[in-house]
Design a protein around this motif. Structure first.
Motif, PDB file in Angstrom:
ATOM      1  N   ALA A 111       0.835  -1.202   0.000  1.00  0.00           N
ATOM      2  CA  ALA A 111       0.000   0.000   0.000  1.00  0.00           C
ATOM      3  C   ALA A 111       0.871   1.255   0.000  1.00  0.00           C
ATOM      4  N   ALA A 112       1.982   1.203   0.743  1.00  0.00           N
ATOM      5  CA  ALA A 112       2.905   2.348   0.768  1.00  0.00           C
ATOM      6  C   ALA A 112       3.583   2.527  -0.587  1.00  0.00           C
ATOM      7  N   VAL A 113       3.904   1.418  -1.257  1.00  0.00           N
ATOM      8  CA  VAL A 113       4.492   1.503  -2.596  1.00  0.00           C
ATOM      9  C   VAL A 113       3.490   2.107  -3.568  1.00  0.00           C
ATOM     10  N   GLU A 114       2.242   1.675  -3.493  1.00  0.00           N
ATOM     11  CA  GLU A 114       1.201   2.233  -4.354  1.00  0.00           C
ATOM     12  C   GLU A 114       1.089   3.739  -4.166  1.00  0.00           C
ATOM     13  N   ALA A 115       1.140   4.170  -2.911  1.00  0.00           N
ATOM     14  CA  ALA A 115       1.025   5.604  -2.624  1.00  0.00           C
ATOM     15  C   ALA A 115       2.194   6.374  -3.230  1.00  0.00           C
ATOM     16  N   ARG A 116       3.399   5.807  -3.150  1.00  0.00           N
ATOM     17  CA  ARG A 116       4.582   6.451  -3.739  1.00  0.00           C
ATOM     18  C   ARG A 116       4.428   6.580  -5.255  1.00  0.00           C
ATOM     19  N   LEU A 117       3.968   5.517  -5.885  1.00  0.00           N
ATOM     20  CA  LEU A 117       3.797   5.538  -7.334  1.00  0.00           C
ATOM     21  C   LEU A 117       2.722   6.538  -7.732  1.00  0.00           C
ATOM     22  N   ASP A 118       1.633   6.547  -6.986  1.00  0.00           N
ATOM     23  CA  ASP A 118       0.548   7.469  -7.282  1.00  0.00           C
ATOM     24  C   ASP A 118       1.000   8.919  -7.128  1.00  0.00           C
ATOM     25  N   GLU A 119       1.753   9.174  -6.065  1.00  0.00           N
ATOM     26  CA  GLU A 119       2.265  10.520  -5.814  1.00  0.00           C
ATOM     27  C   GLU A 119       3.178  10.987  -6.952  1.00  0.00           C
ATOM     28  N   ALA A 120       3.924  10.048  -7.539  1.00  0.00           N
ATOM     29  CA  ALA A 120       4.843  10.380  -8.633  1.00  0.00           C
ATOM     30  C   ALA A 120       4.151  10.407  -9.990  1.00  0.00           C
ATOM     31  N   GLY A 121       2.853  10.109 -10.023  1.00  0.00           N
ATOM     32  CA  GLY A 121       2.127  10.099 -11.276  1.00  0.00           C
ATOM     33  C   GLY A 121       2.429   8.891 -12.147  1.00  0.00           C
ATOM     34  N   LEU A 122       2.827   7.790 -11.503  1.00  0.00           N
ATOM     35  CA  LEU A 122       3.201   6.581 -12.228  1.00  0.00           C
ATOM     36  C   LEU A 122       2.121   5.515 -12.098  1.00  0.00           C
ATOM     37  N   SER A 123       2.109   4.616 -13.050  1.00  0.00           N
ATOM     38  CA  SER A 123       1.174   3.492 -13.008  1.00  0.00           C
ATOM     39  C   SER A 123       1.468   2.616 -11.797  1.00  0.00           C
ATOM     40  N   LYS A 124       0.411   2.165 -11.132  1.00  0.00           N
ATOM     41  CA  LYS A 124       0.584   1.320  -9.946  1.00  0.00           C
ATOM     42  C   LYS A 124       0.687  -0.149 -10.383  1.00  0.00           C
ATOM     43  N   ALA A 125       1.844  -0.484 -10.933  1.00  0.00           N
ATOM     44  CA  ALA A 125       2.135  -1.850 -11.373  1.00  0.00           C
ATOM     45  C   ALA A 125       3.327  -2.358 -10.576  1.00  0.00           C
ATOM     46  N   ILE A 126       3.125  -3.424  -9.802  1.00  0.00           N
ATOM     47  CA  ILE A 126       4.153  -3.915  -8.884  1.00  0.00           C
ATOM     48  C   ILE A 126       4.420  -5.388  -9.149  1.00  0.00           C
ATOM     49  N   VAL A 127       5.685  -5.730  -9.331  1.00  0.00           N
ATOM     50  CA  VAL A 127       6.126  -7.130  -9.346  1.00  0.00           C
ATOM     51  C   VAL A 127       6.811  -7.401  -8.016  1.00  0.00           C
ATOM     52  N   VAL A 128       6.465  -8.513  -7.395  1.00  0.00           N
ATOM     53  CA  VAL A 128       7.047  -8.886  -6.107  1.00  0.00           C
ATOM     54  C   VAL A 128       8.096  -9.974  -6.313  1.00  0.00           C
ATOM     55  N   ASP A 129       9.316  -9.671  -5.939  1.00  0.00           N
ATOM     56  CA  ASP A 129      10.397 -10.652  -5.952  1.00  0.00           C
ATOM     57  C   ASP A 129      10.280 -11.480  -4.675  1.00  0.00           C
ATOM     58  N   CYS A 130       9.988 -12.764  -4.824  1.00  0.00           N
ATOM     59  CA  CYS A 130       9.797 -13.635  -3.663  1.00  0.00           C
ATOM     60  C   CYS A 130      11.119 -14.093  -3.069  1.00  0.00           C
ATOM     61  N   SER A 131      12.219 -13.730  -3.686  1.00  0.00           N
ATOM     62  CA  SER A 131      13.543 -14.134  -3.228  1.00  0.00           C
ATOM     63  C   SER A 131      14.230 -12.969  -2.535  1.00  0.00           C
ATOM     64  N   HIS A 132      15.551 -12.997  -2.498  1.00  0.00           N
ATOM     65  CA  HIS A 132      16.372 -11.940  -1.898  1.00  0.00           C
ATOM     66  C   HIS A 132      15.901 -11.623  -0.475  1.00  0.00           C
ATOM     67  N   ASP A 133      15.799 -10.360  -0.123  1.00  0.00           N
ATOM     68  CA  ASP A 133      15.461 -10.034   1.259  1.00  0.00           C
ATOM     69  C   ASP A 133      14.004 -10.291   1.590  1.00  0.00           C
TER      70      ASP A 133
END
Length: 363
Positions: free
Chosen positions: A247-269
């Motif tokens: 939800a916080a990522v969506e808000a950041r993207l929306d604030e920047a005027g960017l499409s709210k498209a998120i891929v989640v990396d299930c690996s790494h951290d």
């Protein structure tokens, strides 16, 4: 006169120009059509026109092309089974960023011995991409070196800029001129701002130094890449795939005027760098999708024929085991992807039996 340049250069061996390698290993019309079709499908997923999820899965890196081919054959068959709800894209990562030294990938060290036969590595990588496409698998890679795309990019359906390089101006400029959808990862410290800024920069026209197809230095001007998006991979503070984090990522993207498209990396951290935790992360993310999240457009997993990892130089290498990050085994990969496919049924039942116009994975 005292020398003031090349003091630390041991050797400089000319490489074939990009146009020469492309002429030696040309893509076929069928391969070109597959790449174009796959990029269009991925674009439709990112923009919300295709309800399926993007699944980017495969080895952390390709070091043994025979094992990579076997993995690709298995994945192609699975992708056909899951193609009504997933668009499966295979990771074919040939360049690896190293924090403190180590093997840098198939392109830079194809013989795994430090001899650095880059011309051989480029040829191996290009042939491998062609073989994947012939199987009906869309291709994914991470671009680390700004020159390598000239040799490979025409065969890549989706690309990534990694956590270490998302903040790099050079890589943002490179991304602005690439022809495929591309994901920027959040920084290794977990900062989302880095990736958001990268998406904005890569979407704009850029000018930078590059090389031409003939291998000459060139002034490159781009129009900007409209299909850039964010990949969340966790950070030093821990995972960032929870509903609250996204939800916080969506808000950041929306604030920047960017499409709210998120891929989640299930690996790494996001998995604490423990590959066996990836299915749990995937299940959580799929649960969010079923509950109504429409910003999650895809997932990423690191997977190989066998689980875990092994150290290069520790003796005879085990077949199908990563020499970089630890990976999920093939049986566990198939199991968790089939479970995720089944779990998505309520989303597709609610949306109705609507077949997307453009399909890949052999459907």
């Amino acid at each position: 006169m005292h020398r003031t340049s090349d003091l630390n250069i041991l050797a400089s061996q000319p490489l074939p120009a990009p146009a020469e390698l492309l002429a030696a290993l040309p893509k076929t019309p069928a391969q070109a059509a597959m790449v174009r079709r796959s990029r269009r499908v991925i674009h439709d997923i990112l923009s919300g026109g295709d309800p399926r999820l993007l699944v980017i899965v495969g080895p952390c890196s390709i070091h043994d092309v025979d094992a990579g081919r076997e993995y690709a054959r298995r994945l192609a068959a699975l992708a056909r089974d899951l193609g009504d709800r997933f668009v499966v894209v295979m990771r074919a990562y040939f360049e690896k960023p190293r924090t403190c030294g180590g093997w840098q990938g198939l392109i830079l060290d194809p013989d795994l011995d430090g001899t650095g036969d880059i011309a051989k590595g480029l040829g191996l990588a290009r042939r491998f991409l062609q073989e994947m496409i012939d199987l009906g698998l869309p291709t994914a890679t991470e671009f680390l070196d700004p020159i390598s795309p000239q040799y490979l990019a025409d065969l890549v359906c989706w690309a990534a800029i990694g956590a270490r390089t998302s903040e790099s101006q050079m890589h943002r400029q490179l991304a602005s001129g690439l022809s495929m959808p591309l994901g920027f990862k959040n920084g290794t410290d977990g900062r989302i701002r880095i990736a958001v800024q990268a998406i904005k920069a890569a979407g704009e026209a850029q000018s930078f130094l590059g090389i031409s197809a003939e291998g000459r230095a060139a002034a490159v001007k781009t129009r900007g890449n409209p299909d850039c998006h964010i990949v969340v991979r966790g950070g030093e503070g821990g995972p960032n795939y929870s509903a609250g984090h996204l939800a916080a990522v969506e808000a950041r993207l929306d604030e920047a005027g960017l499409s709210k498209a998120i891929v989640v990396d299930c690996s790494h951290d996001n998995s604490g760098r423990r590959p066996e935790r990836q299915p749990g992360v995937l299940a959580d993310v799929i649960g969010q999708v079923v509950e109504g999240n429409r910003s999650i457009v895809g997932v990423m997993l690191e997977s190989n024929l066998a689980g875990g990892s092994q150290s290069l130089g520790s003796g005879e290498l085990r077949y199908g085991v990563s020499i970089t990050d630890g990976c999920l085994s093939w049986p566990d990969t198939e199991r968790c992807l089939r479970a995720a496919h089944s779990a998505l049924a309520p989303r597709f039942d609610a949306a109705g039996a609507q077949e997307p116009a453009a399909l890949c994975n052999g459907r």
